[in-house]
Design an enzyme around this catalytic site. Structure first.
Site, PDB file in Angstrom:
ATOM      1  N   ARG A  53       0.832  -1.202   0.000  1.00 12.81           N
ATOM      2  CA  ARG A  53       0.000   0.000   0.000  1.00 12.81           C
ATOM      3  C   ARG A  53       0.869   1.255   0.000  1.00 12.81           C
ATOM      4  O   ARG A  53       0.674   2.167  -0.811  1.00 12.81           O
ATOM      5  CB  ARG A  53      -0.864  -0.054   1.267  1.00 12.81           C
ATOM      6  CG  ARG A  53      -2.033   0.834   1.282  1.00 12.81           C
ATOM      7  CD  ARG A  53      -2.906   0.491   2.469  1.00 12.81           C
ATOM      8  NE  ARG A  53      -4.027  -0.339   2.106  1.00 12.81           N
ATOM      9  CZ  ARG A  53      -5.011  -0.659   2.929  1.00 12.81           C
ATOM     10  NH1 ARG A  53      -4.994  -0.231   4.181  1.00 12.81           N
ATOM     11  NH2 ARG A  53      -6.006  -1.402   2.534  1.00 12.81           N
ATOM     12  N   PHE A  94      16.207 -19.061  11.105  1.00 18.51           N
ATOM     13  CA  PHE A  94      15.204 -19.578  12.032  1.00 18.51           C
ATOM     14  C   PHE A  94      15.807 -20.003  13.371  1.00 18.51           C
ATOM     15  O   PHE A  94      16.573 -20.960  13.448  1.00 18.51           O
ATOM     16  CB  PHE A  94      14.481 -20.752  11.369  1.00 18.51           C
ATOM     17  CG  PHE A  94      13.143 -21.027  11.978  1.00 18.51           C
ATOM     18  CD1 PHE A  94      12.901 -22.214  12.647  1.00 18.51           C
ATOM     19  CD2 PHE A  94      12.127 -20.086  11.912  1.00 18.51           C
ATOM     20  CE1 PHE A  94      11.658 -22.465  13.218  1.00 18.51           C
ATOM     21  CE2 PHE A  94      10.895 -20.321  12.474  1.00 18.51           C
ATOM     22  CZ  PHE A  94      10.657 -21.519  13.126  1.00 18.51           C
ATOM     23  N   TRP A  96      14.657 -21.435  16.037  1.00 20.75           N
ATOM     24  CA  TRP A  96      14.392 -22.745  16.635  1.00 20.75           C
ATOM     25  C   TRP A  96      15.240 -23.844  16.000  1.00 20.75           C
ATOM     26  O   TRP A  96      15.353 -24.929  16.504  1.00 20.75           O
ATOM     27  CB  TRP A  96      12.900 -23.091  16.549  1.00 20.75           C
ATOM     28  CG  TRP A  96      12.110 -22.199  17.435  1.00 20.75           C
ATOM     29  CD1 TRP A  96      12.225 -22.099  18.803  1.00 20.75           C
ATOM     30  CD2 TRP A  96      11.123 -21.248  17.060  1.00 20.75           C
ATOM     31  NE1 TRP A  96      11.379 -21.142  19.278  1.00 20.75           N
ATOM     32  CE2 TRP A  96      10.671 -20.601  18.229  1.00 20.75           C
ATOM     33  CE3 TRP A  96      10.568 -20.870  15.839  1.00 20.75           C
ATOM     34  CZ2 TRP A  96       9.700 -19.607  18.227  1.00 20.75           C
ATOM     35  CZ3 TRP A  96       9.603 -19.884  15.837  1.00 20.75           C
ATOM     36  CH2 TRP A  96       9.176 -19.268  17.008  1.00 20.75           C
ATOM     37  N   GLU A 131       8.255 -10.058  13.318  1.00 22.77           N
ATOM     38  CA  GLU A 131       8.602 -11.084  14.324  1.00 22.77           C
ATOM     39  C   GLU A 131       9.540 -10.564  15.415  1.00 22.77           C
ATOM     40  O   GLU A 131      10.212 -11.346  16.084  1.00 22.77           O
ATOM     41  CB  GLU A 131       9.225 -12.343  13.687  1.00 22.77           C
ATOM     42  CG  GLU A 131       8.647 -12.817  12.367  1.00 22.77           C
ATOM     43  CD  GLU A 131       7.214 -13.348  12.430  1.00 22.77           C
ATOM     44  OE1 GLU A 131       6.642 -13.413  13.533  1.00 22.77           O
ATOM     45  OE2 GLU A 131       6.665 -13.678  11.356  1.00 22.77           O
TER      46      GLU A 131
HETATM   47  P1  ATP Z   1       1.404 -15.268   7.834  1.00 19.94           P
HETATM   48  O1  ATP Z   1       2.884 -15.162   7.534  1.00 19.94           O
HETATM   49  O2  ATP Z   1       0.757 -16.319   7.030  1.00 19.94           O
HETATM   50  O3  ATP Z   1       0.707 -13.942   7.802  1.00 19.94           O
HETATM   51  P2  ATP Z   1       1.618 -15.058  10.682  1.00 19.94           P
HETATM   52  O4  ATP Z   1       2.668 -14.044  10.469  1.00 19.94           O
HETATM   53  O5  ATP Z   1       0.356 -14.610  11.338  1.00 19.94           O
HETATM   54  O6  ATP Z   1       1.280 -15.800   9.325  1.00 19.94           O
HETATM   55  P3  ATP Z   1       3.511 -16.620  12.223  1.00 19.94           P
HETATM   56  O7  ATP Z   1       3.275 -16.903  13.653  1.00 19.94           O
HETATM   57  O8  ATP Z   1       4.563 -15.613  11.869  1.00 19.94           O
HETATM   58  O9  ATP Z   1       2.116 -16.271  11.548  1.00 19.94           O
HETATM   59  O10 ATP Z   1       3.788 -17.993  11.530  1.00 19.94           O
HETATM   60  C1  ATP Z   1       4.504 -18.123  10.348  1.00 19.94           C
HETATM   61  C2  ATP Z   1       4.093 -19.375   9.600  1.00 19.94           C
HETATM   62  O11 ATP Z   1       3.300 -20.240  10.392  1.00 19.94           O
HETATM   63  C3  ATP Z   1       3.268 -19.115   8.357  1.00 19.94           C
HETATM   64  O12 ATP Z   1       3.620 -20.065   7.394  1.00 19.94           O
HETATM   65  C4  ATP Z   1       1.859 -19.331   8.801  1.00 19.94           C
HETATM   66  O13 ATP Z   1       0.999 -19.778   7.766  1.00 19.94           O
HETATM   67  C5  ATP Z   1       2.012 -20.374   9.842  1.00 19.94           C
HETATM   68  N1  ATP Z   1       1.003 -20.164  10.897  1.00 19.94           N
HETATM   69  C6  ATP Z   1       0.397 -19.018  11.225  1.00 19.94           C
HETATM   70  N2  ATP Z   1      -0.490 -19.187  12.226  1.00 19.94           N
HETATM   71  C7  ATP Z   1      -0.427 -20.499  12.539  1.00 19.94           C
HETATM   72  C8  ATP Z   1      -1.116 -21.336  13.478  1.00 19.94           C
HETATM   73  N3  ATP Z   1      -2.043 -20.830  14.289  1.00 19.94           N
HETATM   74  N4  ATP Z   1      -0.807 -22.664  13.520  1.00 19.94           N
HETATM   75  C9  ATP Z   1       0.132 -23.169  12.681  1.00 19.94           C
HETATM   76  N5  ATP Z   1       0.810 -22.437  11.784  1.00 19.94           N
HETATM   77  C10 ATP Z   1       0.540 -21.128  11.691  1.00 19.94           C
HETATM   78 MG    MG Z   2       4.602 -13.836  10.913  1.00 17.96          MG
END
Ligand code: ATP
Ligand code: MG
Length: 199
Positions: A53, A94, A96, A131
């Protein structure tokens, strides 16, 4: 006009005057702090959506990716050619997987220096700290340092923070807080992360 049409028109008029009042009450223009948190999916995608945006209007944008450095990211691939976008990725990727506290802390501080530079640059319209909540949680960064950099940013600059378990101080400072609520996630039914959907 039927009764039903009249009722609908009345309801719409009421809604419009309510929205008009809110628009009239919103008078301040300045950069904002937005926090996208919670366990549900959509935090990082919402941040990249806002990046798109801002770039769409020709604004300069900085994105710092903490944690997911080595992961693919379709939005980044699509947008990286834009000269107004500046992306910095934490070197070890990553956490972890690496689980080396010293090298992770060093990598985090290195990319944080880029964040600080962006947060001090009045030419940068939007900064995304993707993050970063985990950096605070693991103690790689301290909240006072982050709070100070965000609080002292140029007044026209907006900041988006993403990640689960956002620090209370960030929530208190924020102008907008959106908590993504997990109602269901495909992963829990055994579905693998999908290219172009999850990353
Ligand atoms: P996205 O990048 O799809 O917007 P997010 O930033 O909200 O997701 P993160 O916690 O950063 O979620 O997780 C990163 C990865 O884990 C992404 O591949 C996302 O699809 C996946 N993910 C997000 N929420 C969940 C969940 N509740 N359970 C399992 N995997 C998840
Ligand atoms: Mg995320």
């Amino acid at each position: 006009m039927t009764d039903r049409q009249q009722r609908h028109q009345k309801a719409m008029q009421k809604l419009k005057s309510h929205v008009d009042d809110k628009v009239a009450a919103a008078t301040e223009q300045r950069g904002q702090l937005l926090v996208f948190t919670g366990n549900g999916k959509g935090k990082t995608t919402a941040a990249w959506g806002t990046v798109t945006r801002a770039l769409g209007y020709g604004y300069r944008v900085g994105v710092i990716q903490f944690i997911k450095g080595l992961w693919e990211c379709g939005e980044r691939e699509r947008l990286i050619a834009d000269p107004n976008l500046d992306v910095h990725i934490m070197a070890t990727g990553f956490t972890w997987e690496t689980q080396n506290r010293d090298s992770d802390t060093a990598a985090c501080l290195e990319v944080w220096r880029e964040a600080e530079r962006l947060l001090a640059d009045p030419e940068v319209y939007l900064v995304v700290l993707d993050e970063i909540t985990y950096m605070l949680k693991f103690g790689y960064l301290d909240i006072e340092t982050v709070r100070h950099a965000i609080a002292n940013r140029p007044p026209e600059q907006s900041v988006i923070v993403t990640g689960r378990n956002a620090h209370r101080e960030l929530l208190e400072m924020a102008d907008t807080v959106t908590e993504m609520q997990e109602t269901r996630h495909a992963f829990n039914a055994g579905l693998q992360a999908r290219r172009g959907i999850d990353y």
